[in-house]
Design a protein around this motif. Sequence first.
Motif, PDB file in Angstrom:
ATOM      1  N   ASP A  86      12.763 -11.779 -15.044  1.00 35.57           N
ATOM      2  CA  ASP A  86      12.211 -12.029 -13.716  1.00 35.57           C
ATOM      3  C   ASP A  86      10.696 -11.909 -13.743  1.00 35.57           C
ATOM      4  N   PRO A  87       9.990 -12.791 -13.034  1.00 36.93           N
ATOM      5  CA  PRO A  87       8.528 -12.657 -12.966  1.00 36.93           C
ATOM      6  C   PRO A  87       8.154 -11.477 -12.085  1.00 36.93           C
ATOM      7  N   PRO A  88       6.984 -10.912 -12.275  1.00 37.75           N
ATOM      8  CA  PRO A  88       6.564  -9.760 -11.450  1.00 37.75           C
ATOM      9  C   PRO A  88       6.285 -10.202 -10.021  1.00 37.75           C
ATOM     10  N   SER A  89       6.507  -9.314  -9.089  1.00 40.26           N
ATOM     11  CA  SER A  89       6.259  -9.624  -7.688  1.00 40.26           C
ATOM     12  C   SER A  89       4.786  -9.538  -7.334  1.00 40.26           C
ATOM     13  N   SER A  90       4.042  -8.807  -8.123  1.00 37.08           N
ATOM     14  CA  SER A  90       2.604  -8.637  -7.873  1.00 37.08           C
ATOM     15  C   SER A  90       1.826  -9.658  -8.689  1.00 37.08           C
ATOM     16  N   CYS A  91       0.865 -10.339  -8.032  1.00 32.43           N
ATOM     17  CA  CYS A  91       0.089 -11.360  -8.742  1.00 32.43           C
ATOM     18  C   CYS A  91      -0.844 -10.736  -9.775  1.00 32.43           C
ATOM     19  N   GLU A  92      -1.183  -9.424  -9.618  1.00 36.82           N
ATOM     20  CA  GLU A  92      -2.046  -8.786 -10.607  1.00 36.82           C
ATOM     21  C   GLU A  92      -1.374  -8.673 -11.973  1.00 36.82           C
ATOM     22  N   LEU A  93      -0.043  -8.706 -12.005  1.00 41.92           N
ATOM     23  CA  LEU A  93       0.687  -8.567 -13.266  1.00 41.92           C
ATOM     24  C   LEU A  93       1.025  -9.918 -13.907  1.00 41.92           C
ATOM     25  N   SER A  94       0.515 -11.012 -13.348  1.00 38.80           N
ATOM     26  CA  SER A  94       0.855 -12.355 -13.860  1.00 38.80           C
ATOM     27  C   SER A  94       0.383 -12.525 -15.295  1.00 38.80           C
ATOM     28  N   GLN A  95      -0.872 -12.134 -15.572  1.00 36.13           N
ATOM     29  CA  GLN A  95      -1.395 -12.308 -16.917  1.00 36.13           C
ATOM     30  C   GLN A  95      -0.617 -11.460 -17.915  1.00 36.13           C
ATOM     31  N   GLN A  96      -0.255 -10.232 -17.508  1.00 32.36           N
ATOM     32  CA  GLN A  96       0.520  -9.370 -18.388  1.00 32.36           C
ATOM     33  C   GLN A  96       1.895  -9.984 -18.679  1.00 32.36           C
ATOM     34  N   TYR A  97       2.520 -10.571 -17.667  1.00 35.35           N
ATOM     35  CA  TYR A  97       3.831 -11.214 -17.831  1.00 35.35           C
ATOM     36  C   TYR A  97       3.751 -12.370 -18.829  1.00 35.35           C
ATOM     37  N   LEU A  98       2.718 -13.177 -18.701  1.00 31.79           N
ATOM     38  CA  LEU A  98       2.566 -14.314 -19.608  1.00 31.79           C
ATOM     39  C   LEU A  98       2.240 -13.839 -21.019  1.00 31.79           C
ATOM     40  N   THR A  99       1.477 -12.753 -21.120  1.00 28.42           N
ATOM     41  CA  THR A  99       1.160 -12.213 -22.455  1.00 28.42           C
ATOM     42  C   THR A  99       2.418 -11.709 -23.150  1.00 28.42           C
ATOM     43  N   GLN A 100       3.294 -11.072 -22.388  1.00 28.02           N
ATOM     44  CA  GLN A 100       4.554 -10.616 -22.963  1.00 28.02           C
ATOM     45  C   GLN A 100       5.391 -11.801 -23.481  1.00 28.02           C
ATOM     46  N   LEU A 101       5.482 -12.842 -22.677  1.00 30.41           N
ATOM     47  CA  LEU A 101       6.257 -14.024 -23.092  1.00 30.41           C
ATOM     48  C   LEU A 101       5.620 -14.696 -24.304  1.00 30.41           C
ATOM     49  N   ASP A 102       4.283 -14.697 -24.325  1.00 30.30           N
ATOM     50  CA  ASP A 102       3.581 -15.311 -25.464  1.00 30.30           C
ATOM     51  C   ASP A 102       3.866 -14.549 -26.747  1.00 30.30           C
ATOM     52  N   THR A 103       3.790 -13.216 -26.675  1.00 30.08           N
ATOM     53  CA  THR A 103       4.052 -12.401 -27.860  1.00 30.08           C
ATOM     54  C   THR A 103       5.516 -12.528 -28.287  1.00 30.08           C
TER      55      THR A 103
END
Length: 899
Positions: free
Chosen positions: A860-877
């Motif tokens: 699930d994507p994060p509900s907070s927009c501040e965590l968007s970059q962190q979410y994408l970094t996790q998927l990238d790694t």
Amino acid sequence: MANEHSPLLVHGVYSMMGNAEDSRGGSAGTGEASNPKTDPRKLNTFFGVMVPTILSMFSIVLFLRTGFVVGHAGLLHGLLMLFVAYFIISLTILSICAISTNGAVEGGGAYFMISRSLGPEFGGSIGLMFYLAKVCACGVYVLGLVEAIMDVFGQDPGSSVAQGLRVLPQGYWYTVLYSSVVLLLCMLVCLVGAHIYAKASFLILLVVTVSLISIIISPLIVSPQGFNITHTYGNNHSVTVSPSYTGFNSTTLKNNLGPRYSLDYSTNTMMSFATVFAVMFTSCTGIMAGANMSGELKNPSESIPKGTIMAVAYTFTVYVLLYLLLSSTCDRSLLLNDYAVFQRVNVWPPFVTIGVYCASLSAAMCSMIGASRILHALALDQLFGLPLAPAAVTSSSGNPWVSVLYTWALVQCTLFAGQLNVIAGIVTVFYLLAYAAVDLACLALEWASAPNFRPTFQFFSWHTCLLGIISCVVMMFVINPVYSSASIVLLLLLLLFLHYRSPTSSWGYISQALIFHQVRKYLLMLDSRKDHVKFWRPQVLLMVSNPRSSCQLICFVNQLKKGGLFVLGHVQIGDLDVLPADPVQPQYNFWLSLVDKLGVKAFVDLTLSPSVRQGTQHLLRITGLGGMKPNTLVLGFYDNSYPEDYFLQDPVFCKGDRSEGDNFGVDLPSLQAHFPPVRHAESPRALQPQEYVSIIQDAIKMGKNICLARYFFQLPPESKGATYMWGKDSMDTIDVWPTNLLTPGSASYADVGSLFLLQMACVLNMASGWRRARLRIFVCVESESEDQGWLAKEEQFRELLGKLRIRAAIKIVAWDNVARMVRGPNTESQPVSEDFLCAVNGLLKEHSSTAAVRFLYLPDPPSSCELSQQYLTQLDTLTRDLGPTLLIHGVTPVTCTEL
């Protein structure tokens, strides 16, 4: 952009107002003049339609085959044949009248009507068949004329010495010679022009009318008499009969009521209802003689219906009268043994002789003129390419003299048949097929319910069209099943040829109107409230920024759709309020040409929006219609790599014929120039991480499944429907990881997301290009667990796969060391460590490095927009350097264990 001052009548209708060039497409070299002062349209209803139609329907059959029909079929069968024939042509006439009053009719007659109604494939194939029918009909009329000439001037079969006027030697080759001379005369008249024939046709009609009057009044003047008639069969066998002419006699009428099918003395073959009807029906093949003169008519839309109906009514009355006259005055033997019975019993035989000569010659010239006009129209439309190209050439007066020469050569070939009755069946079958095509054209226009189909002639319906088609086809097979089957096969071959040749056409395609009509009807029947999980299928909206970097993904999703809806979506950034015109509409042709070149079965939906997120929301809401709407959104992966240009890899785009465009004006250079170069290092990104993650969130909120695709540029080119080549050393597996790898132990293998993941992998494995790939499912377990519960879970999972009928190899992956790197399930506020992500990535590489494609669980994507970059970094790694990978988040139930 088109506005209120743009020309609305761009398809040849302006020519009626004198403001447009000739819409027939005449080009330089054809010799067609577009100056109104040289307009060849000079004929009115009487001279242009009635006269040629009457003469064509009378022709040779009236004078030389009416007795033949009544003799073999009798009065009752003869009238039945006549009613059936006129019933069939009456239904076709209704269709002709409807089509001809629905717009401007140009040169080509029936071909023009059919082609502009049904499109180039049907139009070209039926047009060529109708042309061949006219060619054979011309041969029939010429052979009939020669037969009439030999009845007067031919030597007696039993004598080799000339007697009086009988000076012409007889025989097969003599018949061919005389026919060739007559045909040459017809060709010379046609080369001069159709107007000479039109001027002379009225005089010919007067002569034929005088002959008919003499036939009708002769029984009142000529007294009963007997005759001796000799026929020679072979070289030595002669038969002499002694028939009689009785005048009006009730006994004669009674004897002539029933049929008496016997040997035909000219062909020495046994006659039947079908063979006699075939000969008789050639008298009905002239109903389009006026329509074929459409290029010379002042007002074809008015003249064709009015003139054709009056001509058919007149000829029907005459034929019924002659049938009754012959049945009442001539005994059966006379009708069976003398084609020229009207001449024998006439008050002055030369009346009939002159009528026969004039009617036959007129019908032959009319057929040759009509055929040459059809061929000229086919050549102008360029449906058959170079072989017919010279037929487009015309003289300074607009006469298509080259097509006349083509027609003359083909008619000359038919003359080698030597006997009228031999080719009468072919003529009848070809004409019936052409009539069925006219009825089909009218039926298609009526069923399509197009607003622009509003003919001024209203006395028709789809019932008459359908009945006309059925009647024509049934009579074709009654007359001659072999000829009918062969003609239909020839028609289908021509259809396939023109379909694959894909000729350019701006006429409109009736198939599109019919498809629209039926699709609308079925979409209304496709009720989303009746959806059932058993019949679920992917309906995909694939968002494409630039096709240059997405073609492999487009082709892959085409394999993934499993017969479902596939839409390519694109968002153009902009605001319509500040733009002079919509920039999206002109782009559709380029995107559709891209779809054609890739060979995928996809729709295209473009939108204009201030942001990509808003545009994607618009497309998710409004794309599709009724119960056919996307249920799955596919996005390209968001990372920092720079895309590769697919157009430089696929030969279809980089080595194709650069000068060859499609039917809609898009050639390869235009296609390449339309799509901008791929993003490079200096190019700013059009989409920020927060907006990208928000799109994922929006899709989930709207109940759409979401797929993120990464590394699909590594797949080989798959344009034009090519499939992947599987081999010993190739990547030949589809790997599925139905576990949320970021939260060990928190997900069930039977939840909606995992089952959706399995379903999509199974769908891909069923696609034609992936059937040889092996499906592997990786189950991550903590094997060192004390309770050994993973063994029961594994068994439950195998049982679940069995119930779902999914054939796959289950691979157990022990990831105890990886699972220890986290302490229980993580929440959004507790991001997983970089070491854990790298360990999971290493695990995936270890077990799925050779897979063709990998299916992973998308958290699930994060509900907070501040965590968007962190979410994408996790998927990238998580997916780094894995190869083609699809991250999937399912929100709808898609599997079912019930029957």
